[in-house]
Design a protein around this motif. Structure first.
Motif, short mmCIF file in Angstrom:
data_model
loop_
_atom_site.label_atom_id
_atom_site.label_comp_id
_atom_site.label_asym_id
_atom_site.label_seq_id
_atom_site.Cartn_x
_atom_site.Cartn_y
_atom_site.Cartn_z
N PHE A 158 39.10 35.48 33.37
CA PHE A 158 38.08 35.46 34.40
C PHE A 158 36.93 36.35 33.93
O PHE A 158 37.00 36.97 32.88
CB PHE A 158 38.63 35.97 35.73
CG PHE A 158 39.69 35.10 36.34
CD1 PHE A 158 40.11 33.93 35.73
CD2 PHE A 158 40.27 35.46 37.55
CE1 PHE A 158 41.09 33.13 36.31
CE2 PHE A 158 41.25 34.67 38.15
CZ PHE A 158 41.65 33.50 37.51
N GLY A 159 35.86 36.40 34.72
CA GLY A 159 34.76 37.26 34.31
C GLY A 159 33.68 37.38 35.36
O GLY A 159 33.86 36.98 36.52
N THR A 160 32.57 37.94 34.94
CA THR A 160 31.42 38.09 35.82
C THR A 160 30.17 37.56 35.12
O THR A 160 30.07 37.61 33.89
CB THR A 160 31.18 39.57 36.20
OG1 THR A 160 31.02 40.34 34.99
CG2 THR A 160 32.35 40.11 36.99
N LYS A 171 31.12 36.84 40.39
CA LYS A 171 32.35 36.70 39.62
C LYS A 171 32.67 35.22 39.44
O LYS A 171 32.33 34.40 40.28
CB LYS A 171 33.52 37.39 40.34
CG LYS A 171 33.36 38.90 40.46
CD LYS A 171 34.56 39.52 41.17
CE LYS A 171 34.41 41.03 41.27
NZ LYS A 171 35.59 41.65 41.94
N LYS A 173 35.93 32.49 38.37
CA LYS A 173 37.37 32.31 38.17
C LYS A 173 37.65 30.89 37.69
O LYS A 173 36.84 29.99 37.89
CB LYS A 173 38.13 32.58 39.46
CG LYS A 173 38.03 34.02 39.97
CD LYS A 173 38.87 34.21 41.22
CE LYS A 173 38.80 35.65 41.71
NZ LYS A 173 39.64 35.85 42.92
N SER A 238 39.25 40.02 35.14
CA SER A 238 37.83 39.88 34.81
C SER A 238 37.54 40.69 33.55
O SER A 238 37.32 41.90 33.62
CB SER A 238 36.98 40.36 35.99
OG SER A 238 35.60 40.17 35.71
#
Length: 288
Positions: A158-160, A171, A173, A238
């Motif tokens: 996941f990340g931003t 964010k 997902k 994340s």
């Protein structure tokens, strides 16, 4: 045998020839270092670079400050016209884990990825976009996951999304399980490809090769080739910071996707969902 299995031989050697004057303390310490490095697999990070002077410094900072240290950063500099090469060379002086491959002319993204793969020594391969940043624990967490899940061939995260100044916007997902990921893998809706790490130990030696396809299809077609060898998984952490950028779906890109969609059905053991044909029209991906 001596180098490949130091954990078995160091104690025995110490007992048998510890009285030998040529067996110095420094020599024994070097054997222990070899043993420690064997327990920490090398991770090769493939980093194509083309005119990224604005963000390359932040990208390299995020990679060189990873909590997992046994890495090599292979930067393929694609004949930039800005200060990208200069930045790479400055970081190389500071951190010898960085390897710079300088292209004599602009070859493009897929050639850069393949040149990086040809130089990679690691059993584990990670990717990186030169505009983006990795959380300091990214490499460690992904490696730990792959080592503890031998049936997984690749894992994303996941990340931003961050803006041009590095401020977090939102964010993102993705599906975590293999079945959901492969449904729309071809269009990049279920993985952020640059956030992935691949376990090369369970793959044929020549399978990670990229065709001259537009983004994201050069990644998605290669990842389809990995499916017979293991699972694709996204870690629910994340760990990747993606710079905000627009990659709109044009008619040309959509037609290319249809062509690749049909090719995957005809030539590979891959059956994407037909719903994914409509996703580029009905939904804008967070990965582009």
């Amino acid at each position: 045998v001596f180098i490949n299995n130091p954990s078995f031989l160091v104690p025995a050697l110490f007992i048998k020839i510890s009285n030998c004057p040529i067996l110095t303390k420094k020599f024994l310490q070097s054997l222990l270092i070899i043993n420690m490095s064997n327990n920490k697999p090398l991770v090769s990070i493939i980093l194509p670079v083309r005119n990224q002077e604005l963000y390359l410094l932040f990208c390299l900072e995020s990679l060189t400050h990873q909590t997992y240290k046994n890495i090599e950063i292979i930067a393929i500099e694609d004949n930039s016209t800005d200060n990208s090469l200069r930045i790479l060379r400055l970081f190389r002086k500071r951190d010898r884990r960085i390897l710079i491959i300088k292209n004599k002319k602009q070859y493009g993204f897929s050639v850069c990825l393949n040149r990086g793969m040809n130089k990679a020594k690691g059993d584990f391969i990670a990717f990186m976009n030169a505009e983006d940043q990795s959380v300091r624990t990214r490499i460690r967490r992904q490696l730990e996951f792959l080592l503890s899940h031998q049936n997984v061939v690749a894992c994303g995260t996941f990340g931003t999304t961050i803006n041009r100044k590095g401020k977090m916007l939102k964010k993102f997902k993705f599906p975590e399980n293999h079945e959901e990921i492969i449904k729309s893998l071809m269009i990049g809706f279920t993985m952020q490809f640059e956030s992935t790490m691949i376990n090369r130990r369970i793959l044929p030696s020549d399978i990670i090769k990229f065709d001259k396809n537009p983004y994201p299809f050069l990644f998605s077609e290669m990842f389809v080739k990995l499916i017979p060898y293991g699972l694709l998984i996204n870690i629910d952490k994340s760990l990747y910071q993606r710079r905000s950028r627009k990659n709109l779906w044009t008619i040309k890109r959509y037609l290319f996707f249809i062509k690749l969609f049909l090719k995957s059905i005809a030539t590979r053991d891959y059956r994407p969902s037909f719903e994914s044909l409509l996703l580029p029209i009905t939904k804008q991906p967070s990965t582009f």
